[in-house]
Design an enzyme around this catalytic site. Structure first.
Site, PDB file in Angstrom:
ATOM      1  N   LYS A 149       0.819  -1.215   0.000  1.00 25.04           N
ATOM      2  CA  LYS A 149       0.000   0.000   0.000  1.00 25.04           C
ATOM      3  C   LYS A 149       0.850   1.262   0.000  1.00 25.04           C
ATOM      4  O   LYS A 149       0.495   2.269  -0.617  1.00 25.04           O
ATOM      5  CB  LYS A 149      -0.956  -0.031   1.187  1.00 25.04           C
ATOM      6  CG  LYS A 149      -1.994  -1.153   1.111  1.00 25.04           C
ATOM      7  CD  LYS A 149      -2.847  -1.205   2.353  1.00 25.04           C
ATOM      8  CE  LYS A 149      -3.936  -2.269   2.240  1.00 25.04           C
ATOM      9  NZ  LYS A 149      -3.426  -3.621   2.008  1.00 25.04           N
ATOM     10  N   GLU A 337      -5.993   2.419  -2.064  1.00 26.64           N
ATOM     11  CA  GLU A 337      -5.049   1.313  -2.197  1.00 26.64           C
ATOM     12  C   GLU A 337      -5.489   0.411  -3.332  1.00 26.64           C
ATOM     13  O   GLU A 337      -6.611   0.516  -3.831  1.00 26.64           O
ATOM     14  CB  GLU A 337      -4.968   0.504  -0.897  1.00 26.64           C
ATOM     15  CG  GLU A 337      -6.280  -0.189  -0.520  1.00 26.64           C
ATOM     16  CD  GLU A 337      -6.260  -0.772   0.869  1.00 26.64           C
ATOM     17  OE1 GLU A 337      -5.772  -0.069   1.779  1.00 26.64           O
ATOM     18  OE2 GLU A 337      -6.725  -1.905   1.055  1.00 26.64           O
ATOM     19  N   ASN A 339      -5.671  -3.721  -4.124  1.00 25.43           N
ATOM     20  CA  ASN A 339      -5.518  -5.083  -3.634  1.00 25.43           C
ATOM     21  C   ASN A 339      -5.255  -6.001  -4.824  1.00 25.43           C
ATOM     22  O   ASN A 339      -6.082  -6.115  -5.729  1.00 25.43           O
ATOM     23  CB  ASN A 339      -6.773  -5.542  -2.887  1.00 25.43           C
ATOM     24  CG  ASN A 339      -6.967  -4.775  -1.602  1.00 25.43           C
ATOM     25  OD1 ASN A 339      -6.036  -4.617  -0.825  1.00 25.43           O
ATOM     26  ND2 ASN A 339      -8.170  -4.275  -1.370  1.00 25.43           N
ATOM     27  N   ARG A 341      -5.407  -9.069  -5.568  1.00 25.61           N
ATOM     28  CA  ARG A 341      -5.953 -10.401  -5.302  1.00 25.61           C
ATOM     29  C   ARG A 341      -7.454 -10.375  -5.537  1.00 25.61           C
ATOM     30  O   ARG A 341      -8.040  -9.332  -5.840  1.00 25.61           O
ATOM     31  CB  ARG A 341      -5.691 -10.803  -3.850  1.00 25.61           C
ATOM     32  CG  ARG A 341      -6.231  -9.772  -2.854  1.00 25.61           C
ATOM     33  CD  ARG A 341      -6.109 -10.229  -1.419  1.00 25.61           C
ATOM     34  NE  ARG A 341      -6.346  -9.162  -0.468  1.00 25.61           N
ATOM     35  CZ  ARG A 341      -7.541  -8.739  -0.059  1.00 25.61           C
ATOM     36  NH1 ARG A 341      -8.632  -9.301  -0.565  1.00 25.61           N
ATOM     37  NH2 ARG A 341      -7.662  -7.768   0.824  1.00 25.61           N
TER      38      ARG A 341
END
Length: 749
Positions: A149, A337, A339, A341
């Site tokens: 992040k 941020e 992610n 995934r």
């Protein structure tokens, strides 16, 4: 692409989407060598969810498990399963070498990390590549740049993308961090640089709180993700959490699959998500989607292709989520941020676009093209996801542990999904996240989907551990939620509605509990007679005292029943309910209490299944479900009817007493701990003891830190005085309700 066109035409017609993916030919006409066996480096519902898609594609699956998960559903669902270590995550699901060894031993060609644990570890992704294993996710280099992040914020900041003011540097010296917090200005948000799910997040209101919060965040981050680096951000007081699902392939194609709203949270963790986001304009939807692909906000003098080019440059592929904080006061939105995934809430996106994102991940890992372009991404209807947790809502949503003595989820359909990793009889362990299931529903529009969500929540039955199901139902029925007016402090802002304490509401809840107890009593009697009949084949004989008609001429048998009601809306305690039950000649019962101001309730129950009854009460016929189990010399009785769920307890022994044997009636121990006693609010591990026994403390002063399910809880002094009986040490296990220490006015030494 004919199959894709068919899907799009169906979406535009407004008809419900079937949850499926276009045929494999849509991805690539001549794909490379396909994966035949994958290992899922995760547990619980996400492991089961990945296995379901893999099996549909004809791919064999390998599960990994800790000692605590040996008999878990994800282990039973896999073709093979390999033990990787003891229960603590750091020794099993975060143990990269054990997971890689399991893949090599079983001949798996690829590893799917799921979410959490090692899913955003660039080191793990690199190890997979080094071992010749396909990592089903982005390349290690992209995870390193965007999964961190702090790194992603530095990259986006350098590109001119708006960021929430904060510190995203490498230096983690605590004194430096304190100085940076002072520069940012309180309140601030402490957040781990890796992972998600609210783990390690802390809101700090003043400099005095900073050190303890920072150290606690580091410990939680290390326990959850194996990395303890921290970033700091200015805390926005009225934000919405909106995120965009993106997807890329190895050929450099990147698209977005619309946005999700994840604003309704508790303990910084989402509990209801929806797609698309409510109360946003089509212009906003278009811009935020493009901003996700480009990571550049509208009106910033930066070409929208910047981030897309950057993603291509680092070779980003597979699933990703770009998260934004929207300031509801100013209307400004900031990059928060990315992610790298699959997200917990990915099913709501799948429901509105009619695609299987796990299949996309597997096929992209195979080297295939994305099956559709941005212009072909459908948007159909509305979807909600509600996370069902084992937790004690009145105690501040503290995680709960225990056995699922009864577990029956809502019925499934093409528009209702339940993602779960447990089954009846399983234990919710203190070692992992307490999520039991995800309830996902779809409707033609938000109102239809919300109605379906409410209905399915009433049909979701769990007994054995406290859950948030009733709370989710209250949330879904709140007028502001129904209107789509959501933000991350929704629960706090409407706590008086969601946690009512006025006398009128209390009496209403108690009245509903009394009525429910009467229905439960009738069902218990019918079940007892039903079992008696089943045990005597060819005979309709039941207990002579409660037979129809009664054994004694001109006499209706009568007995007293005591049930202790567990108020799931209030942590103040339980209430003993005493009933007088009279059997009638027609097989019904007349049930009354001393507190009743109305005539006795005439009830007749008919057993229609193992747990289900058809009950007539004062001329109204309704469905009632009952779950009964015994624990600690107590019978636990859970009953559901309509939108109501009640939990009653009954001491084991002589359950039903004759009117002439009142001295044998069961009684409940009403004793409590002495004033000043502090008990464990949950089962867990002692992480840190902050105070020595016999120390003088002030009210609210932290005494020790407990950890359960990777979340920390600070136990504080309830009053000023001296600590007495504190004999705990770090790494010691404590059970829920066990005495930790007490506070006394005077030092006893």
């Amino acid at each position: 692409m004919a199959s894709v066109a068919t899907v799009i035409r169906r979406n535009l017609s407004g008809k419900p989407l079937r949850f499926r993916l276009p045929s494999p030919r849509s991805f690539s006409d001549s794909p490379p060598e396909r994966l035949e066996k994958i290992l899922i480096a995760n547990r619980g519902e996400i492991a089961c969810r990945i296995m379901r898609t893999a099996k549909r594609l004809g791919i064999q699956t390998v599960a990994v498990f800790s000692d605590a998960d040996r008999y878990s559903l994800h282990v039973k669902s896999a073709d093979e399963a390999v033990r990787i270590g003891p229960a603590p995550a750091r020794l099993s699901y975060l143990n990269a070498s054990s997971i890689l060894d399991a893949a090599v031993r079983t001949g798996a060609q690829a590893i799917h990390p799921g979410y959490g644990f090692l899913s955003e570890s660039s080191d793990f992704a690199q190890l997979c590549e080094d071992k010749g294993l396909t990592f089903i996710g982005p390349p290690a280099s992209a995870i390193r740049d965007m999964g961190d992040k702090s790194a992603s914020k530095r990259i986006m900041g350098a590109a001119g993308v708006p960021l929430v003011p904060g510190y995203h540097g490498h230096d983690q010296d605590i004194e430096l961090m304190k100085m940076e917090a002072d520069k940012i200005g309180y309140p601030i948000l402490i957040k781990p640089t890796h992972g998600g799910g609210g783990k390690g997040m802390r809101i700090v209101q003043s400099p005095d709180e900073f050190v303890e919060a920072f150290l606690g965040a580091q410990r939680e981050a290390a326990a959850s993700f194996g990395i303890n680096t921290i970033l700091l951000e200015k805390y926005i007081t009225q934000p919405r959490h909106i995120e965009v699902q993106i997807f890329g392939d190895k050929q450099g194609n990147v698209l977005h699959l619309y946005e999700r709203d994840c604003s309704v949270q508790r303990r910084h963790q989402k509990i209801i998500e929806e797609a698309p986001a409510p109360n946003v304009s089509e212009d906003f939807r278009s811009h935020v989607g493009q901003a996700a692909v480009s990571a550049a906000k509208v009106r910033v003098s930066l070409k929208l292709e910047v981030f897309a080019k950057y993603m291509k440059a680092v070779g980003y592929h597979s699933a990703g989520t770009v998260e934004f904080i929207v300031d509801t006061v100013s209307g400004q939105f900031y990059f928060m941020e990315m992610n790298t995934r699959l997200q917990v809430e990915h099913p709501v996106t799948e429901m509105i676009v009619g695609q299987d994102l796990v299949e996309w991940q597997i096929r992209v890992a195979n080297g295939e093209h994305l099956p559709i372009s941005q212009s072909q991404v459908p948007l159909s209807g509305h979807a909600f996801e509600a996370r069902i947790y084992a937790e004690n809502v009145p105690k501040g949503f503290l995680p709960a542990t225990g056995v699922l003595h009864h577990y029956q989820h809502a019925p499934l359909s093409p528009t209702v999904r339940v993602e779960t990793g447990v089954e009846q009889g399983d234990t919710v362990s203190m070692h992992y996240d307490p999520m039991i299931a995800k309830l996902v529903v779809w409707g033609e529009n938000r109102a239809v989907a919300l109605l379906k969500l409410k209905d399915c929540l009433t049909k979701f039955q769990v007994a054995g551990v406290p859950t948030n199901i009733s709370f989710l139902f209250k949330l879904a029925n709140h007028r502001e939620f129904e209107n789509g007016n959501v933000e991350t402090h929704f629960i706090e802002h409407f706590k008086d509605d969601l946690f009512p304490s006025n006398l009128e509401v209390t009496n209403t809840v108690l009245g509903a509990a009394r009525f429910g107890a009467k229905l439960a009593a009738a069902c218990l009697i019918e079940k007892e007679n039903s079992v008696f009949r089943e045990n005597l084949p060819g005979s309709n004989t039941i207990s002579i005292w409660y037979s129809n008609p009664p054994f004694r001429v001109h006499h209706c048998a009568r007995h007293t029943l005591e049930l202790e009601w567990e108020n799931e809306y209030d942590s103040s305690g339980s209430k003993l309910l005493t009933f007088s039950v009279t059997y009638k000649s027609d097989g019904s019962c007349s049930i009354e209490t001393e507190e009743d101001i109305f005539p006795p309730l005439e009830v007749k129950a008919t057993c229609v299944g193992d747990h289900d009854f058809r009950v007539e009460a004062d001329g109204v016929i309704m469905d009632v479900s009952l779950a009964v189990y015994s624990k600690d010399q107590t019978k636990h009785i859970h009953m559901w009817h309509g939108s109501h769920h009640h939990h009653f307890r009954q001491k084991l022994g002589l359950e039903l007493s004759n009117e002439d044997e009142t001295e044998h009636r069961p009684s409940f121990d009403r004793s409590s701990h002495p004033p000043g006693t502090v008990v464990a609010p949950m089962a867990g591990l002692v992480v840190k003891v902050l105070i020595r026994d016999a120390t003088k403390v002030e009210e609210g002063q932290p005494i020790l830190v407990l950890e359960a399910m990777k979340m920390e809880h600070v136990v504080k002094a309830p009053s000023a005085g001296y600590v007495h009986g504190l004999h705990l040490s770090a790494d010691q296990q404590v059970s829920d309700g066990s005495v930790l220490f007490s506070i006394k006015e005077k030092d006893s030494q």
